[in-house]
Scaffold this active site. Structure first.
Site, short mmCIF file in Angstrom:
data_model
loop_
_atom_site.label_atom_id
_atom_site.label_comp_id
_atom_site.label_asym_id
_atom_site.label_seq_id
_atom_site.Cartn_x
_atom_site.Cartn_y
_atom_site.Cartn_z
N GLU A 97 8.64 1.25 -3.94
CA GLU A 97 10.00 0.72 -4.09
C GLU A 97 10.97 1.86 -4.37
O GLU A 97 10.66 2.81 -5.10
CB GLU A 97 10.00 -0.26 -5.26
N LYS A 143 16.37 -6.47 -1.69
CA LYS A 143 15.83 -7.24 -2.82
C LYS A 143 16.81 -8.34 -3.22
O LYS A 143 17.99 -8.09 -3.45
CB LYS A 143 15.57 -6.31 -4.00
N CYS A 153 8.76 -5.44 -5.59
CA CYS A 153 8.45 -5.56 -7.01
C CYS A 153 8.47 -7.01 -7.49
O CYS A 153 7.73 -7.84 -6.99
CB CYS A 153 9.42 -4.69 -7.81
#
Length: 325
Positions: free
Chosen positions: A46, A130, A164
């Protein structure tokens, strides 16, 4: 039906902290090394380019403000010179790449936690932003929208990715599975500032196993590490940064099969590259028992709707022209 077999590589490493050009060069070298070892897909952590905002967790928002400025300067545009380097490396090494970056938006206050999906011909076939920054991350990133919640068909198979904590989002994961995902890239950062009784490495493994077992897919996990360089830089404002950022079982990198079991030996905390052979045909038999995308679901009862329209910050209209019409 073409169900491919290929070797994949998962990277556990730290960036050249807050240096986008140097980190991109490091990523390109890793791509060449992994491809040289037979990998057709390389997964990176990430926001590998070029930093995770650890300051959000160990500093006050006021202290961390100057670090946000450094991060913005060392973030990248998509496309841009850094993505051109990555695309060239993917093409030259005939290798697919999924890598996390800090992506600039149009405003200085607009940064996205983005995963790029690059094919073996050097094309950016997609990017995922994200959806929800986690907890203290909201001080840094703007949330993405449904337009990037996609699965991308490649020569090695259909690839989807989440960053994540959003691998905990059941609806986001189902949205990818419903589009035919068979290869899931879940990338993370090492988070040693979690509560004392929280084993980050184990938590990552549990999330990956849950997705693989539920969807009968392969999950490739890539996690970053915290280098001494990062700790030394954080000491500028937090003298006990080493104590706060050093902890065992903070990073897990490896592979999970469609039966939910770990393939081979994962990396825990240590830097390196791990490899696994992926055979997408192994996704077939488990689905005969539990296919939540078909016979093992009730879509007459459940109805998931996903808004895939890109979010717009503003809509301009010409009132005079509208009146004339």
């Amino acid at each position: 039906m073409n169900l491919t077999k290929f070797k994949a590589a998962a990277v556990q490493a730290s960036p050249v902290f807050l240096d986008a050009e140097a980190t991109t060069d490091k990523a390109c070298n890793i791509i060449a090394e992994a491809a040289g070892n037979g990998a057709s897909l390389v997964a990176f952590p990430e926001v590998f380019i070029s930093a995770y905002p650890y300051w959000n967790w160990i500093m006050t928002p006021v202290q961390g403000s100057k670090w946000y400025e450094k991060l913005y300067i060392n973030s990248i545009n998509v496309p841009g010179p850094e993505t051109e380097m990555l695309c060239n490396a993917a093409r030259e090494n005939n290798c697919h790449v999924v890598i996390g970056v800090n992506e600039r938006g149009q405003s200085f206050g607009e940064l996205y936690n983005t995963n790029l999906i690059i094919d073996n011909h050097g094309n950016i076939v997609g990017k995922h932003r994200k959806l929800v920054p986690t907890w203290a991350e909201k001080l840094t990133w703007t949330g993405g929208d449904g337009s990037s919640l996609k699965v991308y068909n490649t020569e090695i198979g259909p690839i989807g990715t989440l960053a994540c904590g959003e691998n905990t989002n059941t609806l986001a994961r189902f949205a990818l599975l419903a589009q035919g995902e068979l290869i899931h890239i879940a990338n993370y950062i090492s988070l040693p500032v979690a509560p004392p009784d929280y084993n980050m490495a184990e938590a990552i493994k549990i999330r990956a196993a849950a997705h693989s077992f539920e969807g009968k897919v392969f999950t490739i996990v890539s996690c970053s590490t915290i280098s001494k360089e990062i700790i030394e830089m954080m000491k500028e404002d937090v003298p006990n940064a080493e104590e706060l950022l050093t902890r065992k079982d903070s990073a897990f990198t490896g592979f999970i099969g469609p039966n939910g079991a770990v393939i081979g030996e994962p990396l825990i905390d240590e830097e390196g590259i791990v490899y696994a052979d992926i055979d997408l045909a192994k996704c077939i038999q488990p689905k005969q028992m539990h296919d939540i995308l078909g016979h093992y679901n009730r879509f007459d009862i459940f109805d998931l709707r996903v808004n895939t329209a890109p979010r717009k910050n503003i809509t301009f209209t010409d009132s005079e022209e509208s009146l004339q019409k």
